[in-house]
Design an enzyme around this catalytic site. Structure first.
Site, short mmCIF file in Angstrom:
data_model
loop_
_atom_site.label_atom_id
_atom_site.label_comp_id
_atom_site.label_asym_id
_atom_site.label_seq_id
_atom_site.Cartn_x
_atom_site.Cartn_y
_atom_site.Cartn_z
N GLU A 95 0.78 -1.23 0.00
CA GLU A 95 0.00 0.00 0.00
C GLU A 95 0.82 1.29 0.00
OE1 GLU A 95 -3.28 0.31 -0.21
OE2 GLU A 95 -3.59 -1.85 -0.34
N SER A 474 -55.50 -26.54 31.54
CA SER A 474 -55.43 -27.36 32.75
C SER A 474 -54.08 -27.27 33.44
CB SER A 474 -55.73 -28.82 32.41
OG SER A 474 -57.06 -28.95 31.94
#
Length: 825
Positions: A95, A474
């Protein structure tokens, strides 16, 4: 003439100098003006010094396995010193080879860039140095505009003044993008190679160094050929710069670099818990915290969570198979090439769903079919995997298929599910489910599953375990029966199981409730009524206890009064509650009568590893009742003495806020568990006998038309609730009830969850005695009654006529018996 020429030359020189000076002045003025214009948009020196990189939130299980990484970016921050020289050199070579010499700008590259940018028709190009890229990635956008380039120029200058070269390079290597949401070189090494920076080879470092130029095009997974070519360039530049010798270059160039996506987003699949953790973090520390590197450690047990996922999914798939085949998703024309890529393209519009994979049918034989499935490739489905698929038309099922051609055709798009070495035809279930498991000692959530697939677009990440307000049916009866024991009933109290009519002027018609079986048993003992889940007995029990006392008592288990109906339907479980609330209620029975609060976060650590939150749950601490508030201690009734040997002095030293309060007596809790054990041994929960354990108790639940079906079960170490129904409430279908839908899921989960837990029973507390009674009348049995059975009673609730020679008292309680409550007929 010569003089005139000299004068002209001087003027030209003067004009030239004036133009240069003027241009320089204009340039200075222009740069100064640009700086004054752009300065407000640049970060201050203080802000630059306080850079906080985005780091994902990580959520872990109780043993430190990853549940999720939540955040926009995958990042592993590292210091400059932690980055090996070979990695630094690879990026400098790729770079910015004059990085340590220039002052932030490479003027040769800038000049070339200006010339290119002035040519009409060309896009703006740059020659960014590492410092410029750092400025852009940290503080700026990717816009290719002159304004952004100006900001970059001034910011680069400021960075070079305020940071050392080492600091700049370290920042750069932490912020550059590498594709696939990976930012920074450490995250890239982990993503592509599954390695730390120190483990990277020269070839791998050189491969990564060129990726940031075009992450989607040059990463070694998407384009290995281009990545290899660019690796060669980086190696050559490293040699030219003296970082490596020719031998190292050639060796690295020949190395075979194998890249694949190594980063696992999770070790434990618990996305519903992950989202709960994220929301909790945001609530405590703000939205920004989810990108600041916090770590959340949960109470989730990996084995239990995995078992919960599998059990719930298999239960829903089983239900779905019982209700028929809805047909192929689509019909496609198969490509002539038949290559995997061509076949894969046919599946692009179909998502994964839990264990289900979209597949296309390639050929169909008499009793089998060949398919291409995503992630599985070419597979063969035998008759065993598809014979269930009876065509469905409305609510009716067609005849059983005789051959594969009755079900599938070439080009059909379907879902398949791997099942061991078999492939099963499948479809995304229309029904939904939730499962939650708690530790009864402190309320820790050990497993939580909020649905078949968290990423199902239709459900919108709806977490049924904590958000679905459903009727327990229930499954609510044990809380009512516990209230009955508190208000004078005994397990042998006789209640009439007979037709019942409520004629309320506020109702359009009289209410005529029925038992689910449709029959009546006449006088019935309370224990038997619970085991057989008698609706009519429950209604009469609620009438006897009273609406207000029953509602107040129910709150002890954590149910909200505002969600309780103020009528007799409460006895049938018509309140609204989430699966988590129901499971929490059952922990009171499992732990001997104490109220614990569910929790799922053990601790939270900030980015520096400091603990910023530590759970302090209320823990069941038998033997420490004398340290609780007086009103609570009175209810314990002698438990302190019974448990003193087991009491831990350090536990008793806890603050009252850390000790779970007693909400029902130990005797009440034991009797309820004893009755609920019989629900499994000979009642609606018999399928749980498949586990081969005698330390299980629980209760099924089924509402009208089976819109909600449940099983809530436990042993001394774990409570688990399972709900099955439709998100948009509608009947599950004929023959569906909690024992058929929810119990199998619960059993499959508990088989794994309790695999390493030894069988252990609930010790009978003081204050309980056993009496021989008649199973018909519930009264004390005569000496010659061969059908007599033993029933357990509280000492202050002995049946009339009980004498000491008929009583088997538990140790140490000499309380005088009292008259039992009047039976309700």
């Amino acid at each position: 003439m010569r003089v005139a020429v000299k004068v002209s030359a001087s003027k030209i020189l003067l004009w030239g100098l004036t133009a240069v000076v003027g241009s320089a002045a204009l340039l200075v003025v222009g740069i100064s003006g640009a700086y004054l214009y752009l300065a407000p948009s640049l970060p201050s020196v203080e802000a630059m010094r306080q850079i906080e990189l985005q780091v994902p939130l990580r959520v872990y299980s109780s043993d430190g396995q990853t549940i999720a990484q939540i955040g926009e970016q995958r990042r592993i921050p590292v210091s400059f010193e932690q980055i090996p020289p070979v990695v630094r050199q690879a990026f400098i070579a790729a770079e910015d080879d004059r990085f340590f010499e220039h002052s932030g700008f490479d003027y040769q590259s800038i000049l070339r860039s200006i010339i290119v940018n002035l040519i009409p028709g060309y896009r703006l190009e740059g020659a960014s140095t590492i410092t410029q890229q750092t400025a852009k990635n940290l503080f700026l956008t990717n816009d290719r505009t002159w304004r952004r380039k100006g900001q970059e120029m001034f910011l680069t200058y400021r960075i070079e003044r305020e940071f050392s070269k080492e600091e700049i390079l370290g920042l750069y290597l932490n912020v550059i993008p590498f594709g696939k949401r990976a930012y920074g070189v450490a995250a890239a090494a982990d993503l592509y190679f599954g390695k730390t920076l120190a483990q990277l080879s020269l070839a791998e470092a050189a491969t990564l160094a060129r990726v940031p130029q075009a992450p989607s095009r040059y990463n070694p997974i998407n384009n290995p050929k281009a990545a290899a070519e660019r690796r060669g360039y980086v190696l050559r530049r490293m040699r030219e710069l003296g970082f490596i010798d020719p031998v190292a270059e050639q060796r690295a160039a020949r190395e075979i670099v194998r890249a694949r996506e190594h980063v696992k987003t999770f070790d434990v699949e618990a996305p519903y818990i992950a989202e709960m953790a994220r929301l909790e973090l945001v609530q405590r520390f703000g939205a920004a915290a989810q990108n600041e590197g916090y770590k959340i450690y949960t109470t989730i047990d990996p084995a239990m969570q995995t078992a919960g996922n599998a059990a719930l999914r298999e239960g829903l798939l089983d239900y779905d198979r019982r209700h028929g085949w809805r047909g192929a998703l689509a019909q496609k024309t198969l490509p002539a090439s038949g290559t995997p890529d061509a076949l894969e393209s046919l599946l692009d519009d179909y998502v994964l769903s839990g264990p289900l994979r979209p597949a296309v049918v390639i050929s169909v034989a008499d009793k089998e079919a060949r398919l291409y499935a995503r992630d599985l490739g070419n597979v063969t489905m035998t008759w065993e995997g598809m014979s269930w698929a009876r065509a469905k038309s409305g609510r009716r099922l067609g005849p059983s298929p005789k051959k594969a051609g009755d079900i599938l055709q070439r080009g059909d798009i379907v879902y398949v599910a791997p099942d061991g070495d078999k492939i099963m035809l499948a479809q995304i279930p229309e029904a939904a489910s939730a499962l939650v498991a708690l530790a009864p000692r402190d309320g820790a959530i050990r497993a939580l599953v909020g649905g078949f697939d968290y990423f199902d677009a239709k459900a919108g990440k709806f977490n049924r375990a904590i958000q679905a307000q459903r009727q327990p049916g229930s499954g609510f009866k044990p809380f009512l029966y516990s209230a009955a024991l508190e208000y004078g009933f005994t397990p042998s109290t006789i209640v009439m199981d007979a037709p019942f009519v409520v004629d309320d002027p506020n109702m359009e018609e009289a209410w005529r409730p029925e038992n689910s079986s449709g029959d009546f048993s006449g006088p019935t003992r309370l224990r038997e009524a619970l085991v057989q889940s008698k609706n009519l007995v429950s209604i009469r029990v609620l009438q006897s206890v009273g609406m207000a006392p029953a509602m107040s008592y129910t709150e002890r288990f954590g149910f909200e009064r505002s969600k309780l109906p103020r009528n007799l339907t409460l006895s049938l479980g018509t309140l609204s509650a989430t699966p988590l609330q129901v499971a929490a209620g059952y922990t009171v029975f499992a732990n001997g009568g104490y109220r614990v609060q569910p929790y799922f976060i053990e601790r939270i650590e900030d980015p520096q590893g400091k603990v910023v939150f530590q759970a302090k749950p209320r823990v069941v601490t038998p033997g420490c009742a004398d340290q609780l508030p007086a009103a609570t201690a009175v209810e314990v009734r002698g438990e302190q003495e019974a448990n003193s040997a087991a009491a831990n002095s350090s536990d008793c030293a806890k603050a009252p806020s850390e000790i779970a309060p007693r909400v029902i007596s130990a005797q009440n809790a034991w009797l309820m568990t004893d009755m609920l054990r019989e629900v499994i041994t000979r009642g609606t929960g018999r399928r749980a006998l498949a586990l081969g354990r005698n330390d299980l108790a629980g209760k099924t639940g089924t509402t009208n038309e089976a819109r909600d079906t449940w099983f809530n079960g436990y042993n001394p170490d774990l409570v688990a609730s399972v709900w099955v129904g439709f998100d948009q409430s509608k009947p599950l279908g004929e023959g569906e009830e909690g024992s058929r839908t929810a119990v199998p899921i619960w059993v499959d989960f508990m088989r794994v969850a309790l695999a390493r837990t030894p069988v252990r029973s609930w010790p009978m507390p003081e204050g309980l005695v056993q009496v021989r009674i008649s199973p018909v009348t519930g009264e004390v049995a005569g000496a010659d009654d061969r059908d007599a059975i033993f029933e357990t009673f509280m000492l202050d609730r002995l049946p009339a006529g009980a004498s000491q020679d008929l009583v088997n008292p538990t140790k140490g309680d000499e309380s005088k018996p009292k008259e039992s409550a009047e039976p309700l007929f």
